[in-house]
Design a protein around this motif. Structure first.
Motif: not given
Length: 88
Positions: A46-62
């Motif tokens: 999220a801090s680097t602007g890679n929104y696809a990886a940020a979405a996958k990280g969010r899914v992993g947390v959930l």
């Protein structure tokens, strides 16, 4: 007729509780590690602007939080079933 259930037929209840407790430990340790890794990936992406990886990280947390909740609920359900079985 005197027909009664055999209450001594379930002699392995203590072993079952130990197995379920060990499985809970493994699931919870893996879930905590997954929360840490996925949260780090989510934050960095999220801090680097890679929104696809940020979405996958969010899914992993959930998913890891859901796994921890299901594991805890499963053990509580198993303990409840064992208690109900001993009361019969």
């Amino acid at each position: 007729m005197d027909v009664f259930p055999d209450f001594d037929g379930l002699s392995g209840i203590g072993d079952l509780q130990q197995v379920v407790g060990a499985l809970l430990m493994f699931v919870l340790v893996i879930a905590v590690l997954m929360v840490i890794v996925s949260g780090a990936i989510w934050a960095i992406a999220a801090s680097t602007g890679n929104y696809a990886a940020a979405a996958k990280g969010r899914v992993g947390v959930l998913v890891s939080l859901g796994a921890a909740v299901l594991a805890g609920g499963g053990v509580a359900w198993m303990n409840w079933l064992i208690d109900v079985g001993q009361q019969l």
